[in-house]
Write an enzyme that holds these catalytic residues in place. Structure first.
Site, PDB file in Angstrom:
ATOM      1  N   LYS A   1       0.847  -1.203   0.000  1.00  0.00           N
ATOM      2  CA  LYS A   1       0.000   0.000   0.000  1.00  0.00           C
ATOM      3  C   LYS A   1       0.882   1.252   0.000  1.00  0.00           C
ATOM      4  CE  LYS A   1      -3.714  -2.634   2.103  1.00  0.00           C
ATOM      5  NZ  LYS A   1      -4.509  -3.048   3.243  1.00  0.00           N
TER       6      LYS A   1
ATOM      7  N   GLN B   1      -4.509  -1.656   9.555  1.00  0.00           N
ATOM      8  CA  GLN B   1      -4.465  -2.992   8.964  1.00  0.00           C
ATOM      9  C   GLN B   1      -5.107  -4.008   9.915  1.00  0.00           C
ATOM     10  OE1 GLN B   1      -3.529  -3.575   5.844  1.00  0.00           O
ATOM     11  NE2 GLN B   1      -3.872  -5.766   5.955  1.00  0.00           N
TER      12      GLN B   1
ATOM     13  N   ASP C   1     -10.924   2.858   4.182  1.00  0.00           N
ATOM     14  CA  ASP C   1     -11.239   1.433   4.157  1.00  0.00           C
ATOM     15  C   ASP C   1     -12.748   1.203   4.186  1.00  0.00           C
ATOM     16  OD1 ASP C   1      -9.470  -0.666   3.917  1.00  0.00           O
ATOM     17  OD2 ASP C   1      -8.715  -0.476   5.965  1.00  0.00           O
TER      18      ASP C   1
HETATM   19  N1  GUN Z   1      -6.887  -7.049   6.066  1.00  0.00           N
HETATM   20  C1  GUN Z   1      -7.239  -7.785   4.969  1.00  0.00           C
HETATM   21  N2  GUN Z   1      -7.810  -6.987   4.033  1.00  0.00           N
HETATM   22  C2  GUN Z   1      -7.819  -5.742   4.545  1.00  0.00           C
HETATM   23  C3  GUN Z   1      -8.292  -4.489   4.051  1.00  0.00           C
HETATM   24  O1  GUN Z   1      -8.829  -4.354   2.930  1.00  0.00           O
HETATM   25  N3  GUN Z   1      -8.112  -3.424   4.887  1.00  0.00           N
HETATM   26  C4  GUN Z   1      -7.556  -3.551   6.111  1.00  0.00           C
HETATM   27  N4  GUN Z   1      -7.446  -2.456   6.849  1.00  0.00           N
HETATM   28  N5  GUN Z   1      -7.128  -4.690   6.603  1.00  0.00           N
HETATM   29  C5  GUN Z   1      -7.259  -5.782   5.821  1.00  0.00           C
END
Ligand code: GUN
Length: 292
Positions: free
Chosen positions: A54, A98, A121
């Site tokens: 990311k 995350q 998100d």
């Molecule tokens: N863990 C797995 N997929 C995601 C996601 O799309 N966003 C976040 N914040 N954590 C994740």
């Protein structure tokens, strides 16, 4: 192979290029580069890899990333203080915590603290609540389900009126994917570990979104001929022919399903690249919302 392959890598590249162009235009107009703050608590290898991807995407698209690493034994107060600081920081347009968080932390309390204008998100209760209600618009839609719908739309699959089956009901993928399909007027069935006669339910699907996390669980003879199959699964299978010793497979048996489906996403190279592309799109949107 009868199915048309939906090339997530190519579609994600187009999304990223359009985001990069908009970011460059902002810079030319003297506007601040969109900033994404990532928060990683603990040292899970998979989470660290996702967060690094990311950050890399931000750099490639002309955005700024601010990484925040907390130890695995960070307290609830410590994590919440960090989110409050990021909410108040004008350079931070988007906040991504995350998931999963370590078990001792209250995920819901952390997510509900994120300012909804920075909730790139789309996991805050307000954004999810709006997604679940008729006539309400979330500011942001969760990235992976958003990517699934975008792939269907780009492939020209008609969602309105379709029978859609979502396999899996996670907060991150299955449930928001179902809500998005409903908002686009599909008739939606959500399946899970206790669904009776899963193959029979899946055989009704014009659109299948598989997000159950079980390697190649969905067999070719479960697929309705001509269906659009979106495979969110990323599972590893031992494979002695590979240098790494394993290969990635989805939740759908691709070799079987591609002979029956009308459209199918590969693994890797299907939904995977879309998650980050949609996160970048959301972060740009966050910067635009916060301009005004
Ligand atoms: N863990 C797995 N997929 C995601 C996601 O799309 N966003 C976040 N914040 N954590 C994740």
């Amino acid at each position: 192979m009868t199915a048309q392959l939906i090339d997530g890598k190519a579609i994600a590249r187009q999304v990223r290029e359009s985001v990069a162009a908009a970011v460059a235009k902002r810079a030319a107009d003297g506007k601040q580069a969109p900033g994404l703050a990532t928060v990683l608590v603990g040292d899970r290898v998979d989470s660290a890899t996702y967060v690094a991807s990311k950050q890399k995407a931000c750099q490639e698209l002309g955005m700024v990333s601010f990484h925040n690493q907390l130890p695995g034994d960070a307290t609830q107060e410590h994590v919440e203080d960090l989110v409050r600081r990021l909410n108040a920081d004008p350079q931070v347009n988007g906040i991504l915590v995350q998931l999963p968080l370590p078990a001792h932390l209250n995920e819901e309390r952390v997510l509900q603290l994120i300012n909804i204008e920075k909730d790139v998100d789309g996991f805050s209760p307000i954004n999810i609540g709006r997604l679940a209600q008729k006539g309400r618009e979330p500011l942001f839609v969760p990235c992976t389900p958003f990517g699934c719908i975008y792939l269907l739309e780009q492939a020209g699959v008609k969602i309105e009126g379709a029978n859609a089956v979502v396999l899996g009901r996670s907060n991150i993928v299955g449930m928001p994917a179902a809500l998005l399909l409903i908002s686009r007027n599909a008739t939606v069935t959500v399946c899970h570990s206790r669904t009776r006669d899963l193959p029979a339910v899946i055989r009704q699907a014009d659109i299948l979104i598989a997000a159950i996390g079980k390697a190649e669980m969905v067999r070719g003879d479960w697929i309705k001929p001509g269906a659009a199959v979106i495979d969110v699964g990323i599972n590893s299978r031992p494979d002695a022919t590979k240098k790494s010793g394993y290969r990635l497979v989805g939740d759908v048996n691709f070799e079987e399903a591609k002979e029956v489906a009308g459209f199918i996403t590969p693994v890797p190279g299907g939904v995977g690249p879309m998650t980050i592309a949609m996160l970048m799109k959301n972060t740009l949107r966050a910067a635009e919302i916060q301009d005004s």
